[in-house]
Design a protein around this motif. Structure first.
Motif, PDB file in Angstrom:
ATOM      1  N   THR A 103       3.151  17.906 -29.511  1.00 32.65           N
ATOM      2  CA  THR A 103       1.749  17.473 -29.417  1.00 32.65           C
ATOM      3  C   THR A 103       1.443  17.377 -27.935  1.00 32.65           C
ATOM      4  O   THR A 103       2.349  17.198 -27.117  1.00 32.65           O
ATOM      5  CB  THR A 103       1.517  16.087 -30.069  1.00 32.65           C
ATOM      6  OG1 THR A 103       2.314  15.124 -29.387  1.00 32.65           O
ATOM      7  CG2 THR A 103       1.849  16.097 -31.539  1.00 32.65           C
ATOM      8  N   LEU A 104       0.181  17.490 -27.564  1.00 31.17           N
ATOM      9  CA  LEU A 104      -0.146  17.449 -26.136  1.00 31.17           C
ATOM     10  C   LEU A 104       0.010  16.048 -25.571  1.00 31.17           C
ATOM     11  O   LEU A 104       0.657  15.842 -24.552  1.00 31.17           O
ATOM     12  CB  LEU A 104      -1.564  17.951 -25.887  1.00 31.17           C
ATOM     13  CG  LEU A 104      -2.023  17.902 -24.425  1.00 31.17           C
ATOM     14  CD1 LEU A 104      -1.080  18.676 -23.518  1.00 31.17           C
ATOM     15  CD2 LEU A 104      -3.434  18.414 -24.291  1.00 31.17           C
ATOM     16  N   TRP A 105      -0.565  15.052 -26.227  1.00 28.70           N
ATOM     17  CA  TRP A 105      -0.569  13.697 -25.689  1.00 28.70           C
ATOM     18  C   TRP A 105       0.456  12.819 -26.398  1.00 28.70           C
ATOM     19  O   TRP A 105       0.709  12.977 -27.583  1.00 28.70           O
ATOM     20  CB  TRP A 105      -1.946  13.055 -25.848  1.00 28.70           C
ATOM     21  CG  TRP A 105      -3.066  13.827 -25.241  1.00 28.70           C
ATOM     22  CD1 TRP A 105      -4.164  14.311 -25.900  1.00 28.70           C
ATOM     23  CD2 TRP A 105      -3.239  14.210 -23.872  1.00 28.70           C
ATOM     24  NE1 TRP A 105      -4.990  14.973 -25.027  1.00 28.70           N
ATOM     25  CE2 TRP A 105      -4.450  14.920 -23.777  1.00 28.70           C
ATOM     26  CE3 TRP A 105      -2.479  14.019 -22.730  1.00 28.70           C
ATOM     27  CZ2 TRP A 105      -4.913  15.440 -22.575  1.00 28.70           C
ATOM     28  CZ3 TRP A 105      -2.949  14.537 -21.534  1.00 28.70           C
ATOM     29  CH2 TRP A 105      -4.146  15.230 -21.465  1.00 28.70           C
ATOM     30  N   SER A 106       1.002  11.859 -25.644  1.00 30.04           N
ATOM     31  CA  SER A 106       1.843  10.849 -26.279  1.00 30.04           C
ATOM     32  C   SER A 106       0.935   9.966 -27.140  1.00 30.04           C
ATOM     33  O   SER A 106      -0.288   9.967 -26.979  1.00 30.04           O
ATOM     34  CB  SER A 106       2.563  10.009 -25.220  1.00 30.04           C
ATOM     35  OG  SER A 106       1.648   9.176 -24.554  1.00 30.04           O
ATOM     36  N   ARG A 107       1.521   9.205 -28.036  1.00 29.97           N
ATOM     37  CA  ARG A 107       0.717   8.373 -28.931  1.00 29.97           C
ATOM     38  C   ARG A 107       0.098   7.183 -28.215  1.00 29.97           C
ATOM     39  O   ARG A 107      -0.885   6.623 -28.673  1.00 29.97           O
ATOM     40  CB  ARG A 107       1.574   7.873 -30.089  1.00 29.97           C
ATOM     41  CG  ARG A 107       1.994   9.004 -31.010  1.00 29.97           C
ATOM     42  CD  ARG A 107       2.878   8.524 -32.114  1.00 29.97           C
ATOM     43  NE  ARG A 107       2.196   7.527 -32.923  1.00 29.97           N
ATOM     44  CZ  ARG A 107       2.762   6.830 -33.877  1.00 29.97           C
ATOM     45  NH1 ARG A 107       4.029   7.013 -34.148  1.00 29.97           N
ATOM     46  NH2 ARG A 107       2.085   5.952 -34.565  1.00 29.97           N
ATOM     47  N   SER A 108       0.664   6.795 -27.099  1.00 28.29           N
ATOM     48  CA  SER A 108       0.209   5.580 -26.423  1.00 28.29           C
ATOM     49  C   SER A 108      -0.867   5.890 -25.384  1.00 28.29           C
ATOM     50  O   SER A 108      -1.056   7.037 -24.971  1.00 28.29           O
ATOM     51  CB  SER A 108       1.382   4.878 -25.770  1.00 28.29           C
ATOM     52  OG  SER A 108       1.987   5.733 -24.836  1.00 28.29           O
ATOM     53  N   TYR A 109      -1.544   4.840 -24.965  1.00 28.80           N
ATOM     54  CA  TYR A 109      -2.519   4.920 -23.886  1.00 28.80           C
ATOM     55  C   TYR A 109      -2.698   3.519 -23.324  1.00 28.80           C
ATOM     56  O   TYR A 109      -2.297   2.523 -23.934  1.00 28.80           O
ATOM     57  CB  TYR A 109      -3.865   5.475 -24.357  1.00 28.80           C
ATOM     58  CG  TYR A 109      -4.510   4.674 -25.466  1.00 28.80           C
ATOM     59  CD1 TYR A 109      -5.344   3.604 -25.181  1.00 28.80           C
ATOM     60  CD2 TYR A 109      -4.267   4.974 -26.795  1.00 28.80           C
ATOM     61  CE1 TYR A 109      -5.917   2.849 -26.193  1.00 28.80           C
ATOM     62  CE2 TYR A 109      -4.835   4.241 -27.816  1.00 28.80           C
ATOM     63  CZ  TYR A 109      -5.663   3.182 -27.503  1.00 28.80           C
ATOM     64  OH  TYR A 109      -6.226   2.438 -28.502  1.00 28.80           O
ATOM     65  N   PHE A 110      -3.295   3.423 -22.157  1.00 29.74           N
ATOM     66  CA  PHE A 110      -3.645   2.149 -21.544  1.00 29.74           C
ATOM     67  C   PHE A 110      -5.156   2.091 -21.474  1.00 29.74           C
ATOM     68  O   PHE A 110      -5.799   3.073 -21.126  1.00 29.74           O
ATOM     69  CB  PHE A 110      -3.065   2.059 -20.126  1.00 29.74           C
ATOM     70  CG  PHE A 110      -3.636   0.920 -19.323  1.00 29.74           C
ATOM     71  CD1 PHE A 110      -3.130  -0.357 -19.464  1.00 29.74           C
ATOM     72  CD2 PHE A 110      -4.688   1.129 -18.444  1.00 29.74           C
ATOM     73  CE1 PHE A 110      -3.659  -1.415 -18.737  1.00 29.74           C
ATOM     74  CE2 PHE A 110      -5.218   0.081 -17.711  1.00 29.74           C
ATOM     75  CZ  PHE A 110      -4.701  -1.191 -17.865  1.00 29.74           C
ATOM     76  N   VAL A 111      -5.720   0.930 -21.805  1.00 32.92           N
ATOM     77  CA  VAL A 111      -7.165   0.747 -21.646  1.00 32.92           C
ATOM     78  C   VAL A 111      -7.424  -0.675 -21.179  1.00 32.92           C
ATOM     79  O   VAL A 111      -6.794  -1.624 -21.651  1.00 32.92           O
ATOM     80  CB  VAL A 111      -7.942   1.079 -22.949  1.00 32.92           C
ATOM     81  CG1 VAL A 111      -7.604   0.118 -24.056  1.00 32.92           C
ATOM     82  CG2 VAL A 111      -9.432   1.104 -22.700  1.00 32.92           C
ATOM     83  N   ALA A 112      -8.307  -0.807 -20.194  1.00 33.91           N
ATOM     84  CA  ALA A 112      -8.731  -2.111 -19.700  1.00 33.91           C
ATOM     85  C   ALA A 112     -10.246  -2.089 -19.618  1.00 33.91           C
ATOM     86  O   ALA A 112     -10.832  -1.101 -19.159  1.00 33.91           O
ATOM     87  CB  ALA A 112      -8.133  -2.391 -18.326  1.00 33.91           C
ATOM     88  N   THR A 113     -10.869  -3.140 -20.088  1.00 38.81           N
ATOM     89  CA  THR A 113     -12.325  -3.208 -20.021  1.00 38.81           C
ATOM     90  C   THR A 113     -12.741  -3.885 -18.728  1.00 38.81           C
ATOM     91  O   THR A 113     -12.028  -4.717 -18.183  1.00 38.81           O
ATOM     92  CB  THR A 113     -12.903  -3.977 -21.215  1.00 38.81           C
ATOM     93  OG1 THR A 113     -12.338  -5.287 -21.240  1.00 38.81           O
ATOM     94  CG2 THR A 113     -12.611  -3.261 -22.514  1.00 38.81           C
ATOM     95  N   THR A 114     -13.913  -3.498 -18.241  1.00 40.46           N
ATOM     96  CA  THR A 114     -14.468  -4.095 -17.030  1.00 40.46           C
ATOM     97  C   THR A 114     -15.927  -4.405 -17.282  1.00 40.46           C
ATOM     98  O   THR A 114     -16.541  -3.868 -18.191  1.00 40.46           O
ATOM     99  CB  THR A 114     -14.369  -3.134 -15.834  1.00 40.46           C
ATOM    100  OG1 THR A 114     -15.154  -1.979 -16.121  1.00 40.46           O
ATOM    101  CG2 THR A 114     -12.944  -2.745 -15.548  1.00 40.46           C
ATOM    102  N   GLY A 115     -16.462  -5.294 -16.482  1.00 35.03           N
ATOM    103  CA  GLY A 115     -17.873  -5.640 -16.609  1.00 35.03           C
ATOM    104  C   GLY A 115     -18.380  -6.228 -15.309  1.00 35.03           C
ATOM    105  O   GLY A 115     -17.624  -6.406 -14.358  1.00 35.03           O
ATOM    106  N   ALA A 116     -19.651  -6.558 -15.279  1.00 35.13           N
ATOM    107  CA  ALA A 116     -20.266  -7.062 -14.062  1.00 35.13           C
ATOM    108  C   ALA A 116     -19.945  -8.527 -13.814  1.00 35.13           C
ATOM    109  O   ALA A 116     -20.066  -9.010 -12.711  1.00 35.13           O
ATOM    110  CB  ALA A 116     -21.779  -6.870 -14.133  1.00 35.13           C
ATOM    111  N   VAL A 117     -19.537  -9.246 -14.838  1.00 35.04           N
ATOM    112  CA  VAL A 117     -19.306 -10.676 -14.721  1.00 35.04           C
ATOM    113  C   VAL A 117     -17.812 -10.948 -14.882  1.00 35.04           C
ATOM    114  O   VAL A 117     -17.203 -10.518 -15.848  1.00 35.04           O
ATOM    115  CB  VAL A 117     -20.108 -11.437 -15.803  1.00 35.04           C
ATOM    116  CG1 VAL A 117     -19.900 -12.926 -15.664  1.00 35.04           C
ATOM    117  CG2 VAL A 117     -21.583 -11.087 -15.704  1.00 35.04           C
ATOM    118  N   SER A 118     -17.246 -11.709 -13.952  1.00 37.77           N
ATOM    119  CA  SER A 118     -15.825 -12.023 -14.027  1.00 37.77           C
ATOM    120  C   SER A 118     -15.571 -13.127 -15.047  1.00 37.77           C
ATOM    121  O   SER A 118     -16.482 -13.867 -15.429  1.00 37.77           O
ATOM    122  CB  SER A 118     -15.305 -12.458 -12.663  1.00 37.77           C
ATOM    123  OG  SER A 118     -15.833 -13.736 -12.338  1.00 37.77           O
ATOM    124  N   ALA A 119     -14.324 -13.268 -15.457  1.00 37.64           N
ATOM    125  CA  ALA A 119     -13.950 -14.321 -16.399  1.00 37.64           C
ATOM    126  C   ALA A 119     -14.234 -15.696 -15.804  1.00 37.64           C
ATOM    127  O   ALA A 119     -14.657 -16.620 -16.513  1.00 37.64           O
ATOM    128  CB  ALA A 119     -12.480 -14.189 -16.775  1.00 37.64           C
TER     129      ALA A 119
END
Length: 146
Positions: A103-119
């Motif tokens: 298969t071309l891609w591994s099953r895993s990935y990384f994702v992080a969300t971002t926004g205009a307002v910090s925690a």
């Protein structure tokens, strides 16, 4: 990339996702014509959904993408849309990707969300929201984040 809220029916939002994924076995196959077609395919998929691409970085053994999707699309949906679409098109066009990798891609990935307002900003707002009186209003109106 400038920060600007986007709007749709009933929503105003400024969301972003940083998505990273790798070829199977982290093989360095994303170069030359494959890299160019991968970038074109990612942009085509983003246009199809109305997502804004901020940064697109293709390394020989992984892909970095900063994209601003609609809030109705989950980060996993966004990652899987790009991975599935690009795998299908690249493997159809480049025979060496079919012969060298199951298969071309591994099953895993990384994702992080971002926004205009910090925690920290959100926490500060929630802790102090009843201490401020909105300008020009009385009673139970909600205060604005400053």
């Amino acid at each position: 990339m400038t920060r600007q809220a986007r709007t749709s029916r009933g929503a105003a939002y400024d969301l972003g996702c940083h998505v990273v994924w790798c070829p199977k076995y982290r093989r360095p196959v994303l170069d030359g014509r494959v890299k160019n077609r991968l970038e074109e395919s990612i942009r085509a998929k983003a246009d199809e959904h109305g997502w804004e691409i901020g940064v697109l970085g293709v390394m020989p053994d992984h892909e970095h993408l900063f994209v601003k999707p609609h809030p109705k699309n989950s980060p996993s949906y966004v990652a899987n849309q790009f991975k599935g679409f690009t795998s299908h098109h690249l493997r159809a066009e480049f025979a060496h990707l079919r012969s060298r990798l199951p298969t071309l891609w591994s099953r895993s990935y990384f994702v992080a969300t971002t926004g205009a307002v910090s925690a920290d900003t959100v926490q500060r707002y929630l802790e102090t929201q009843y201490e401020r009186v909105p300008r020009g209003r009385s009673g139970g109106a909600r205060a604005q984040v400053v």
